[in-house]
Enzyme design. Structure first.
Site, PDB file in Angstrom:
ATOM      1  N   LYS A  16       0.842  -1.189   0.000  1.00  0.00           N
ATOM      2  CA  LYS A  16       0.000   0.000   0.000  1.00  0.00           C
ATOM      3  C   LYS A  16       0.876   1.236   0.000  1.00  0.00           C
ATOM      4  O   LYS A  16       2.063   1.196   0.319  1.00  0.00           O
ATOM      5  CB  LYS A  16      -0.943   0.020   1.198  1.00  0.00           C
ATOM      6  CG  LYS A  16      -0.268   0.017   2.548  1.00  0.00           C
ATOM      7  CD  LYS A  16      -1.317  -0.035   3.655  1.00  0.00           C
ATOM      8  CE  LYS A  16      -0.654  -0.109   5.029  1.00  0.00           C
ATOM      9  NZ  LYS A  16      -1.663  -0.170   6.115  1.00  0.00           N
ATOM     10  N   GLY A  17       0.280   2.350  -0.384  1.00  0.00           N
ATOM     11  CA  GLY A  17       0.997   3.618  -0.421  1.00  0.00           C
ATOM     12  C   GLY A  17       0.013   4.747  -0.577  1.00  0.00           C
ATOM     13  O   GLY A  17      -1.203   4.561  -0.427  1.00  0.00           O
ATOM     14  N   GLY A  18       0.531   5.933  -0.895  1.00  0.00           N
ATOM     15  CA  GLY A  18      -0.330   7.089  -1.055  1.00  0.00           C
ATOM     16  C   GLY A  18      -1.310   6.944  -2.200  1.00  0.00           C
ATOM     17  O   GLY A  18      -2.391   7.537  -2.196  1.00  0.00           O
ATOM     18  N   LYS A  21      -3.750   0.652  -2.876  1.00  0.00           N
ATOM     19  CA  LYS A  21      -3.285  -0.636  -2.366  1.00  0.00           C
ATOM     20  C   LYS A  21      -2.978  -1.598  -3.503  1.00  0.00           C
ATOM     21  O   LYS A  21      -3.459  -1.438  -4.617  1.00  0.00           O
ATOM     22  CB  LYS A  21      -4.335  -1.239  -1.432  1.00  0.00           C
ATOM     23  CG  LYS A  21      -4.529  -0.437  -0.150  1.00  0.00           C
ATOM     24  CD  LYS A  21      -5.489  -1.129   0.805  1.00  0.00           C
ATOM     25  CE  LYS A  21      -5.599  -0.339   2.112  1.00  0.00           C
ATOM     26  NZ  LYS A  21      -6.513  -1.002   3.080  1.00  0.00           N
ATOM     27  N   LYS A  37      -3.272  -3.347  -8.625  1.00  0.00           N
ATOM     28  CA  LYS A  37      -3.048  -2.071  -7.944  1.00  0.00           C
ATOM     29  C   LYS A  37      -4.275  -1.202  -8.158  1.00  0.00           C
ATOM     30  O   LYS A  37      -4.707  -0.998  -9.299  1.00  0.00           O
ATOM     31  CB  LYS A  37      -1.807  -1.409  -8.541  1.00  0.00           C
ATOM     32  CG  LYS A  37      -1.251  -0.223  -7.798  1.00  0.00           C
ATOM     33  CD  LYS A  37       0.085   0.170  -8.443  1.00  0.00           C
ATOM     34  CE  LYS A  37       0.805   1.244  -7.653  1.00  0.00           C
ATOM     35  NZ  LYS A  37       2.122   1.573  -8.261  1.00  0.00           N
ATOM     36  N   ASP A 129      11.780   7.860  -9.871  1.00  0.00           N
ATOM     37  CA  ASP A 129      11.771   7.311  -8.511  1.00  0.00           C
ATOM     38  C   ASP A 129      12.543   5.983  -8.473  1.00  0.00           C
ATOM     39  O   ASP A 129      12.020   4.960  -8.043  1.00  0.00           O
ATOM     40  CB  ASP A 129      10.341   7.112  -8.013  1.00  0.00           C
ATOM     41  CG  ASP A 129      10.255   6.978  -6.493  1.00  0.00           C
ATOM     42  OD1 ASP A 129      11.221   7.370  -5.798  1.00  0.00           O
ATOM     43  OD2 ASP A 129       9.223   6.484  -5.993  1.00  0.00           O
TER      44      ASP A 129
END
Length: 318
Positions: A16-18, A21, A37, A129
């Site tokens: 999960k992240g900003g 999920k 995702k 990134d």
């Protein structure tokens, strides 16, 4: 989230992240496992990272180091994408055993990532990134570069390069972002490569001088990291690495690039070859451990990883 999303049955949450999920799912039609995702909330006006990621994957199909975009769509107003289910990340490997990499195995990872970055740049995109979390190992023993939510084109519709501007908000991951990104300068190809350089230093030396594990990302932490990167010489950063003269040249080429200048990927690749063929190892395992060694990853995972990196000779693609 439980149940189903379109043609997929949810098995478990795996990340999960900003953005939302990630779930391990099975496709109803063939019961094969995938990674799905999905956004957790409908995005407000502005940039949608998953839609951006779908666009990036669509443009980047055809490189063996970029996962295949299996599917994408919308479910109850939330955008999702489906990718092959990969095994573990470079971050997972480093967290379990920080000194896992020999100089040669680290260099092979670097060569594969350099090849992937060159492909991405050749399609007119930046990753923006590059970090261990976004380097994955698949069931077919390949290294993949993933997570294009922050990716952006560096070419405009007419084929011209985007302009160099300042005052940009910081984007990327603190430990690996370039000095120019810290300074608020628009990112270009050189910034992806500087992030790769920092990742290589991490693999060679098991740490970066500005890393503070567990530290919260704050303005103070950001300023401290920027200050260390700006004031630490590349000679000190590469100290202790056998073949460091080639790694220093790697960084010097990147830092000499103008904003819109095309990097010399072939030259950078040749420098990694020279590091690979230098004689001494800095750290890490020199051989596979004995069978009676029962450490967490020192047996089975070691042999799996050796299979990923064999043969050691990685040819330049392009």
């Amino acid at each position: 989230m439980r149940g189903e999303i379109m043609d997929y049955t949810i098995c478990r949450e795996i990340g999960k992240g900003g953005f939302g999920k990630v779930y391990e799912v099975k496709k109803k039609a063939d019961q094969k496992s995938y990674a799905l995702k999905i956004e957790t909330n409908a995005p407000k006006a502005g940039r949608n990272s998953i839609i951006n990621e779908i666009q990036a994957y669509s443009e980047l199909q055809g490189c063996e180091k970029i996962p295949r975009l299996v599917d994408h769509g919308s479910y109850e107003g939330l955008t999702f994408l489906v990718l092959p289910l990969l095994k573990y990340s470079l971050k997972d490997l480093l967290e379990r055993h920080p000194r896992f990499f020999t100089k040669k195995s680290a260099t092979i990872v670097g060569k594969k990532l350099l090849n992937a970055i060159e492909f991405i740049h050749g399609k007119g995109r930046l990753h923006r990134d590059i970090k261990p979390e976004n380097v994955m190992f698949g069931h077919n023993n390949r290294i993949y570069l993933v997570d294009f939510g922050m990716s952006a084109p560096y070419l405009r519709g007419d084929g011209s390069h985007i302009p160099e501007v300042g005052g940009k908000s910081v984007s990327g991951t603190l430990w690996y972002m370039s000095i120019n990104t810290h300074r608020g300068i628009e990112q270009s190809r050189r910034d992806d490569l500087e992030s790769l350089f920092y990742l290589l230093i991490l693999l060679y030396k098991s740490r970066l001088p500005w890393m503070e594990p567990g530290a919260s990302v704050s303005k103070k932490q950001e300023a401290r990291t920027k200050e260390i990167k700006e004031n630490l010489s590349v000679y000190d950063l590469c100290d202790g690495i056998h073949g460091k003269e080639h790694l220093i040249k790697f960084f010097q080429h990147i830092s000499s690039l103008e904003f819109a200048e095309k990097p010399n990927y072939r030259y950078l690749n040749s420098l990694l070859d020279k590091i690979f063929h230098s004689n001494k190892e800095l750290q890490g395992y020199k051989r596979a451990p004995k069978k009676e060694d029962t450490g967490l990853i020192r047996t089975s995972l070691w042999h799996k990883f050796i299979s990923i990196l064999s043969p050691f000779e990685v040819k330049y693609d392009g």
